[in-house]
Design a protein around this motif. Structure first.
Motif, mmCIF file in Angstrom:
data_model
loop_
_atom_site.group_PDB
_atom_site.id
_atom_site.type_symbol
_atom_site.label_atom_id
_atom_site.label_comp_id
_atom_site.label_asym_id
_atom_site.label_seq_id
_atom_site.Cartn_x
_atom_site.Cartn_y
_atom_site.Cartn_z
ATOM 1 N N HIS A 82 33.729 74.955 20.128
ATOM 2 C CA HIS A 82 35.144 74.523 20.018
ATOM 3 C C HIS A 82 35.453 73.853 21.571
ATOM 4 O O HIS A 82 36.601 73.914 22.179
ATOM 5 C CB HIS A 82 36.148 75.407 19.914
ATOM 6 N N GLY A 83 34.382 72.986 22.235
ATOM 7 C CA GLY A 83 34.640 72.286 23.466
ATOM 8 C C GLY A 83 34.104 72.873 24.810
ATOM 9 O O GLY A 83 34.004 72.622 25.851
ATOM 10 N N THR A 84 33.776 74.386 24.521
ATOM 11 C CA THR A 84 33.288 75.124 25.600
ATOM 12 C C THR A 84 31.699 75.209 25.487
ATOM 13 O O THR A 84 31.272 75.505 24.457
ATOM 14 C CB THR A 84 33.950 76.567 25.801
ATOM 15 N N ILE A 85 31.124 74.915 26.561
ATOM 16 C CA ILE A 85 29.843 74.798 26.629
ATOM 17 C C ILE A 85 29.144 76.100 27.149
ATOM 18 O O ILE A 85 29.392 76.297 28.174
ATOM 19 C CB ILE A 85 29.268 73.173 27.401
ATOM 20 N N PHE A 86 27.899 76.421 26.515
ATOM 21 C CA PHE A 86 27.235 77.575 26.927
ATOM 22 C C PHE A 86 25.818 77.267 26.685
ATOM 23 O O PHE A 86 25.416 76.711 26.114
ATOM 24 C CB PHE A 86 27.500 78.856 26.024
ATOM 25 N N ASN A 87 25.041 77.733 27.825
ATOM 26 C CA ASN A 87 23.612 77.657 27.866
ATOM 27 C C ASN A 87 23.257 79.095 27.176
ATOM 28 O O ASN A 87 23.628 80.028 27.853
ATOM 29 C CB ASN A 87 23.039 77.500 29.311
ATOM 30 N N VAL A 88 22.562 79.049 26.217
ATOM 31 C CA VAL A 88 22.115 80.272 25.207
ATOM 32 C C VAL A 88 20.614 80.130 25.070
ATOM 33 O O VAL A 88 19.926 79.283 25.164
ATOM 34 C CB VAL A 88 22.943 80.237 24.050
ATOM 35 N N ARG A 89 20.235 81.201 24.600
ATOM 36 C CA ARG A 89 19.031 81.446 24.025
ATOM 37 C C ARG A 89 19.099 82.589 22.915
ATOM 38 O O ARG A 89 20.116 83.354 22.640
ATOM 39 C CB ARG A 89 18.012 82.338 25.045
ATOM 40 N N TRP A 90 18.050 82.527 21.961
ATOM 41 C CA TRP A 90 18.123 83.288 20.745
ATOM 42 C C TRP A 90 17.972 84.789 21.332
ATOM 43 O O TRP A 90 17.170 85.294 21.990
ATOM 44 C CB TRP A 90 16.839 83.095 19.827
ATOM 45 N N ASP A 91 18.625 85.734 20.571
ATOM 46 C CA ASP A 91 18.371 87.149 20.749
ATOM 47 C C ASP A 91 17.400 87.606 20.019
ATOM 48 O O ASP A 91 17.366 88.087 18.910
ATOM 49 C CB ASP A 91 19.542 87.901 20.476
ATOM 50 N N TYR A 92 16.027 87.167 20.504
ATOM 51 C CA TYR A 92 14.694 87.834 19.661
ATOM 52 C C TYR A 92 14.497 89.209 19.536
ATOM 53 O O TYR A 92 13.951 89.691 18.569
ATOM 54 C CB TYR A 92 13.539 87.195 20.279
ATOM 55 N N GLY A 93 15.339 90.119 20.288
ATOM 56 C CA GLY A 93 15.319 91.373 20.221
ATOM 57 C C GLY A 93 15.950 91.840 18.840
ATOM 58 O O GLY A 93 15.752 93.296 18.471
ATOM 59 N N ASP A 94 16.738 91.234 18.238
ATOM 60 C CA ASP A 94 17.221 91.636 16.890
ATOM 61 C C ASP A 94 16.619 90.821 15.762
ATOM 62 O O ASP A 94 16.481 89.392 15.769
ATOM 63 C CB ASP A 94 18.941 91.291 16.955
ATOM 64 N N ASP A 95 16.060 91.405 14.877
ATOM 65 C CA ASP A 95 15.337 90.551 13.729
ATOM 66 C C ASP A 95 16.124 90.048 13.116
ATOM 67 O O ASP A 95 15.751 88.997 12.311
ATOM 68 C CB ASP A 95 14.402 91.694 13.048
ATOM 69 N N ALA A 96 17.535 90.169 12.976
ATOM 70 C CA ALA A 96 18.712 89.549 12.309
ATOM 71 C C ALA A 96 19.208 88.499 13.161
ATOM 72 O O ALA A 96 20.267 88.491 12.962
ATOM 73 C CB ALA A 96 19.672 90.402 11.811
ATOM 74 N N HIS A 97 18.442 87.813 13.911
ATOM 75 C CA HIS A 97 19.384 86.692 14.952
ATOM 76 C C HIS A 97 19.490 85.483 14.193
ATOM 77 O O HIS A 97 20.285 84.703 14.753
ATOM 78 C CB HIS A 97 18.174 86.512 16.191
ATOM 79 N N PHE A 98 19.138 85.114 13.073
ATOM 80 C CA PHE A 98 19.358 84.130 12.283
ATOM 81 C C PHE A 98 19.504 84.526 10.665
ATOM 82 O O PHE A 98 18.389 84.977 10.214
ATOM 83 C CB PHE A 98 18.730 83.015 12.483
ATOM 84 N N VAL A 99 20.692 84.603 9.965
ATOM 85 C CA VAL A 99 20.675 85.023 8.616
ATOM 86 C C VAL A 99 21.439 83.978 8.061
ATOM 87 O O VAL A 99 22.588 83.911 8.107
ATOM 88 C CB VAL A 99 21.170 86.506 8.508
ATOM 89 N N ALA A 100 20.673 83.443 6.803
ATOM 90 C CA ALA A 100 21.411 82.646 6.163
ATOM 91 C C ALA A 100 21.015 82.932 4.501
ATOM 92 O O ALA A 100 19.679 83.204 4.309
ATOM 93 C CB ALA A 100 20.948 81.366 6.221
ATOM 94 N N THR A 101 21.746 83.008 3.568
ATOM 95 C CA THR A 101 21.309 83.398 2.147
ATOM 96 C C THR A 101 21.941 82.479 1.434
ATOM 97 O O THR A 101 22.852 81.816 1.351
ATOM 98 C CB THR A 101 22.140 84.770 1.947
#
Length: 128
Positions: A82-101
């Motif tokens: 929403h207009g605020t920019i963040f530099n990010v990385r995936w949280d690979y330490g959590d197996d559920a770092h991306f969940v789509a069903t």
């Protein structure tokens, strides 16, 4: 608008603990004399950014594939929340770092237009 490396994400995503985060961390222990020792400091990296859909974030299979493809290159990404920019990385330490069903279960072949719900994306902020 929410986007991750210029891939537009569903507007139904919400930052789960945006206001609960505090960068000040503290450890305490007792010395051999019985005195309390406090170590306190401000974290520079590692702010968790967990975006959750709660059933309100829909996307297509083609969009799921594009986001999933981002996970294969562990580099710093740009999150526009929403207009605020963040530099990010995936949280690979959590197996559920991306969940789509899938919204609907199909017995036939999948199409790139099939609808999915985005349950969660787990990232953490980095300062490079």
């Amino acid at each position: 608008m929410i986007s991750l490396n210029a891939i537009e994400l569903p507007s139904g995503l919400r930052w789960q603990s945006d206001f609960n985060y505090c960068p000040i961390k503290q450890e305490s222990k007792t010395s051999i004399t019985g005195r309390l020792i406090l170590n306190r400091g401000k974290m520079l990296d590692g702010r968790p950014i967990v975006l959750v859909g709660g059933g309100n974030a829909w996307l297509t299979l083609a969009e799921v594939k594009a986001i999933s493809e981002l996970r294969l290159t562990p580099t710093v990404m740009e999150l526009n929340y929403h207009g605020t920019i963040f530099n990010v990385r995936w949280d690979y330490g959590d197996d559920a770092h991306f969940v789509a069903t899938p919204l609907f279960e199909h017995s036939d072949a999948e199409s790139d237009d099939d609808q999915y719900t985005l349950d969660s994306i787990k990232l953490f902020e980095v300062l490079d």
